[in-house]
Design a protein around this motif. Structure first.
Motif, PDB file in Angstrom:
ATOM      1  N   PRO A   2     -15.700  -7.623 -12.359  1.00  0.00           N
ATOM      2  CA  PRO A   2     -17.097  -7.814 -12.088  1.00  0.00           C
ATOM      3  C   PRO A   2     -17.603  -7.454 -10.556  1.00  0.00           C
ATOM      4  CG  PRO A   2     -15.664  -9.853 -11.807  1.00  0.00           C
ATOM      5  CD  PRO A   2     -15.023  -8.848 -12.212  1.00  0.00           C
ATOM      6  N   GLU A   3     -16.559  -6.955  -9.557  1.00  0.00           N
ATOM      7  CA  GLU A   3     -16.968  -6.881  -8.330  1.00  0.00           C
ATOM      8  C   GLU A   3     -17.088  -5.156  -8.027  1.00  0.00           C
ATOM      9  OE1 GLU A   3     -13.730  -7.251  -9.408  1.00  0.00           O
ATOM     10  OE2 GLU A   3     -12.767  -8.425  -7.866  1.00  0.00           O
ATOM     11  N   TRP A   4     -16.717  -4.348  -9.206  1.00  0.00           N
ATOM     12  CA  TRP A   4     -17.031  -3.154  -8.860  1.00  0.00           C
ATOM     13  C   TRP A   4     -17.922  -2.326  -9.742  1.00  0.00           C
ATOM     14  CZ3 TRP A   4     -14.571  -1.093  -4.613  1.00  0.00           C
ATOM     15  CH2 TRP A   4     -13.700  -1.772  -4.208  1.00  0.00           C
ATOM     16  N   THR A   5     -18.800  -1.365  -9.110  1.00  0.00           N
ATOM     17  CA  THR A   5     -19.509  -0.567 -10.262  1.00  0.00           C
ATOM     18  C   THR A   5     -18.689   0.442 -10.785  1.00  0.00           C
ATOM     19  OG1 THR A   5     -20.280   0.710  -8.161  1.00  0.00           O
ATOM     20  CG2 THR A   5     -21.967  -0.633  -9.121  1.00  0.00           C
ATOM     21  N   MET A   6     -17.636   0.905  -9.850  1.00  0.00           N
ATOM     22  CA  MET A   6     -16.473   1.406 -10.492  1.00  0.00           C
ATOM     23  C   MET A   6     -15.322   1.440  -9.458  1.00  0.00           C
ATOM     24  SD  MET A   6     -14.755   2.909 -12.989  1.00  0.00           S
ATOM     25  CE  MET A   6     -16.227   2.523 -14.138  1.00  0.00           C
ATOM     26  N   GLY A   7     -14.463   0.832  -9.620  1.00  0.00           N
ATOM     27  CA  GLY A   7     -13.275   0.686  -8.674  1.00  0.00           C
ATOM     28  C   GLY A   7     -12.105   1.826  -9.028  1.00  0.00           C
ATOM     29  N   GLY A   8     -11.214   2.138  -8.427  1.00  0.00           N
ATOM     30  CA  GLY A   8     -10.524   3.174  -8.899  1.00  0.00           C
ATOM     31  C   GLY A   8      -9.409   4.126  -7.644  1.00  0.00           C
ATOM     32  N   ALA A   9      -8.328   4.445  -8.165  1.00  0.00           N
ATOM     33  CA  ALA A   9      -7.683   5.040  -6.750  1.00  0.00           C
ATOM     34  C   ALA A   9      -6.560   5.839  -7.349  1.00  0.00           C
ATOM     35  CB  ALA A   9      -6.959   3.998  -6.127  1.00  0.00           C
ATOM     36  N   MET A  10      -6.341   6.850  -6.618  1.00  0.00           N
ATOM     37  CA  MET A  10      -5.393   7.938  -6.987  1.00  0.00           C
ATOM     38  C   MET A  10      -4.198   7.530  -6.977  1.00  0.00           C
ATOM     39  SD  MET A  10      -5.336  11.914  -6.067  1.00  0.00           S
ATOM     40  CE  MET A  10      -4.082  12.290  -4.661  1.00  0.00           C
ATOM     41  N   ARG A  11      -3.095   7.647  -7.812  1.00  0.00           N
ATOM     42  CA  ARG A  11      -1.585   6.809  -7.377  1.00  0.00           C
ATOM     43  C   ARG A  11      -1.222   7.599  -6.320  1.00  0.00           C
ATOM     44  NH1 ARG A  11       2.972   6.784 -12.131  1.00  0.00           N
ATOM     45  NH2 ARG A  11       4.548   5.832 -10.824  1.00  0.00           N
ATOM     46  N   LEU A  45      -5.970  -3.944 -13.890  1.00  0.00           N
ATOM     47  CA  LEU A  45      -6.262  -5.382 -13.323  1.00  0.00           C
ATOM     48  C   LEU A  45      -5.422  -5.708 -12.085  1.00  0.00           C
ATOM     49  CD1 LEU A  45      -6.323  -7.755 -16.415  1.00  0.00           C
ATOM     50  CD2 LEU A  45      -8.260  -7.156 -15.040  1.00  0.00           C
ATOM     51  N   ASP A  46      -4.206  -5.185 -12.067  1.00  0.00           N
ATOM     52  CA  ASP A  46      -3.149  -5.636 -10.883  1.00  0.00           C
ATOM     53  C   ASP A  46      -3.551  -4.442  -9.961  1.00  0.00           C
ATOM     54  OD1 ASP A  46      -2.157  -7.713 -11.744  1.00  0.00           O
ATOM     55  OD2 ASP A  46      -0.048  -6.846 -12.424  1.00  0.00           O
ATOM     56  N   LEU A  47      -3.886  -3.303 -10.029  1.00  0.00           N
ATOM     57  CA  LEU A  47      -4.158  -2.226  -9.001  1.00  0.00           C
ATOM     58  C   LEU A  47      -5.547  -2.685  -8.350  1.00  0.00           C
ATOM     59  CD1 LEU A  47      -3.563   1.090 -10.836  1.00  0.00           C
ATOM     60  CD2 LEU A  47      -2.489   0.224  -8.931  1.00  0.00           C
ATOM     61  N   ASN A  48      -6.493  -3.308  -9.212  1.00  0.00           N
ATOM     62  CA  ASN A  48      -7.723  -3.852  -8.764  1.00  0.00           C
ATOM     63  C   ASN A  48      -7.558  -5.332  -7.778  1.00  0.00           C
ATOM     64  OD1 ASN A  48     -10.420  -4.027  -8.469  1.00  0.00           O
ATOM     65  ND2 ASN A  48     -10.517  -5.798  -9.985  1.00  0.00           N
ATOM     66  N   GLU A  49      -6.448  -5.944  -8.147  1.00  0.00           N
ATOM     67  CA  GLU A  49      -6.409  -7.152  -7.331  1.00  0.00           C
ATOM     68  C   GLU A  49      -5.700  -6.696  -6.237  1.00  0.00           C
ATOM     69  OE1 GLU A  49      -7.421  -9.936  -7.854  1.00  0.00           O
ATOM     70  OE2 GLU A  49      -6.252 -11.090  -6.417  1.00  0.00           O
ATOM     71  N   ILE A  78       1.784   6.655  -2.633  1.00  0.00           N
ATOM     72  CA  ILE A  78       2.883   5.721  -2.400  1.00  0.00           C
ATOM     73  C   ILE A  78       2.488   4.279  -2.191  1.00  0.00           C
ATOM     74  CG2 ILE A  78       2.892   6.433   0.051  1.00  0.00           C
ATOM     75  CD1 ILE A  78       6.135   6.547  -1.991  1.00  0.00           C
ATOM     76  N   ASP A  79       1.288   4.143  -1.677  1.00  0.00           N
ATOM     77  CA  ASP A  79       0.678   2.828  -1.128  1.00  0.00           C
ATOM     78  C   ASP A  79       0.602   1.726  -2.331  1.00  0.00           C
ATOM     79  OD1 ASP A  79       0.171   4.182   1.018  1.00  0.00           O
ATOM     80  OD2 ASP A  79      -2.015   3.453   1.181  1.00  0.00           O
ATOM     81  N   VAL A  80       0.242   2.490  -3.521  1.00  0.00           N
ATOM     82  CA  VAL A  80       0.332   1.457  -4.745  1.00  0.00           C
ATOM     83  C   VAL A  80       1.291   1.677  -5.866  1.00  0.00           C
ATOM     84  CG1 VAL A  80      -2.083   1.387  -4.781  1.00  0.00           C
ATOM     85  CG2 VAL A  80      -1.225   3.099  -5.851  1.00  0.00           C
ATOM     86  N   GLN A  81       2.447   2.368  -5.350  1.00  0.00           N
ATOM     87  CA  GLN A  81       3.694   2.414  -5.974  1.00  0.00           C
ATOM     88  C   GLN A  81       4.494   1.387  -6.575  1.00  0.00           C
ATOM     89  OE1 GLN A  81       4.428   5.334  -7.877  1.00  0.00           O
ATOM     90  NE2 GLN A  81       6.536   5.061  -8.157  1.00  0.00           N
ATOM     91  N   GLU A  82       4.333   0.116  -5.744  1.00  0.00           N
ATOM     92  CA  GLU A  82       4.985  -1.109  -6.250  1.00  0.00           C
ATOM     93  C   GLU A  82       4.294  -1.644  -7.404  1.00  0.00           C
ATOM     94  OE1 GLU A  82       3.795  -4.508  -3.402  1.00  0.00           O
ATOM     95  OE2 GLU A  82       3.584  -2.839  -2.242  1.00  0.00           O
ATOM     96  N   VAL A  83       2.877  -1.447  -7.394  1.00  0.00           N
ATOM     97  CA  VAL A  83       2.189  -1.894  -8.690  1.00  0.00           C
ATOM     98  C   VAL A  83       2.635  -1.230  -9.766  1.00  0.00           C
ATOM     99  CG1 VAL A  83       0.017  -2.682  -9.461  1.00  0.00           C
ATOM    100  CG2 VAL A  83       0.233  -2.356  -6.999  1.00  0.00           C
TER     101      VAL A  83
END
Ligand code: FAD
Length: 151
Positions: A93-102, A134-138, A104-109
Motif C-alpha cells: 500500500p505504501e508504494w506507487t511502485m517500489g523496487g530495487a536492482m538485486r 514482500l520481504d524485499l519491500n519490508e 549485495i545489500d539485499v543478497q541476504e533477503v
C-alpha cells in the motif's frame, strides 16, 4: 471492495553494465511512480539484471490497462503473466511502485528465499516470487525508517 493483483515476469533487453542497468531501472520507476500515482496502482518491481518480476495491484481495469502498456515496452520482452487474483487489501500500500536492482545489500533477503544465484522466473512458482517481493519491500521499509531515525 477487492483489489486486483497481477504478477508477471519479463526478460530485460537493455544491454550494459550495472550503472546502465541502474539508470534504466530509475527511468522505469520514475515513469511508474508518475503514472501509477494517477491510476491508483501500487506494487513492486524485482530486477535481477536478466529478468523483471513485477506485481501490479489496484482497480482491475487500471491494472489491465497498465500491464498492456508495460508489455509493449521495447526495454523488455517475453512478458508472461504468472497469476491474477482478487484480494481483500493491497500488499504494497505504501508504494506507487517500489523496487530495487538485486545488489549485495539485499543478497541476504534473496538467500533467505533460496535464491543463491540468479532468479529464473520461468522455473519458479509465482507464490515464491511474491513472498520475495514482500520481504524485499519490508527490508527496504525497515532500512528507510532506521535511516530516518538516525538523521
Ligand atoms: P514516457 O515515459 O514519456 O515514454 C514515452 C514512450 O517512450 C513510451 O512508449 C515508452 O515506453 C518509451 N520509452 C521511454 N523511455 C524509453 C527507453 N529508455 N527506451 C525505450 N523506450 C522508452 N509504467 C507504468 O506506468 N507503471 C509501471 O508499473 C511500469 N512498470 C514497468 C516495468 C518494466 C519492467 C518496464 C520495462 C516498464 C515499466 N513501465 C511502467 C513503463 C511503461 O512500459 C511505459 O514506458 C510508461 O508507462 C510510459 O509512460 P509515459 O506514458 O509517461 O511515457
Amino acid at each position: 471492495m477487492t483489489v486486483h493483483q497481477l504478477i508477471y515476469y519479463s526478460r530485460n533487453k537493455t544491454p550494459g553494465d550495472d550503472r546502465t542497468q541502474l539508470i534504466n531501472l530509475r527511468e522505469i520507476l520514475s515513469a511508474s511512480q508518475r503514472n501509477n500515482g494517477r491510476d491508483g496502482i501500487t506494487g513492486y518491481l524485482i530486477f535481477d539484471k536478466s529478468w523483471f518480476v513485477q506485481i501490479l495491484e489496484g482497480d482491475r481495469a487500471k491494472v489491465s490497462e497498465t500491464y498492456t502498456r508495460i508489455a509493449r515496452d521495447t526495454r523488455h520482452g517475453m512478458s508472461t503473466v504468472m497469476n491474477t487474483r482478487d484480494v481483500a487489501e493491497r500488499s504494497f500500500p505504501e508504494w506507487t511502485m517500489g523496487g530495487a536492482m538485486r545488489s549485495i545489500d539485499v543478497q541476504e533477503v534473496y538467500l533467505s528465499h533460496g535464491f543463491g544465484g540468479p532468479i529464473d522466473p520461468t522455473k519458479v512458482k509465482w507464490e515464491k516470487l511474491f513472498a520475495l517481493a514482500l520481504d524485499l519491500n519490508e527490508f527496504e521499509r525497515t532500512r528507510r525508517s532506521a535511516h530516518k531515525q538516525a538523521s
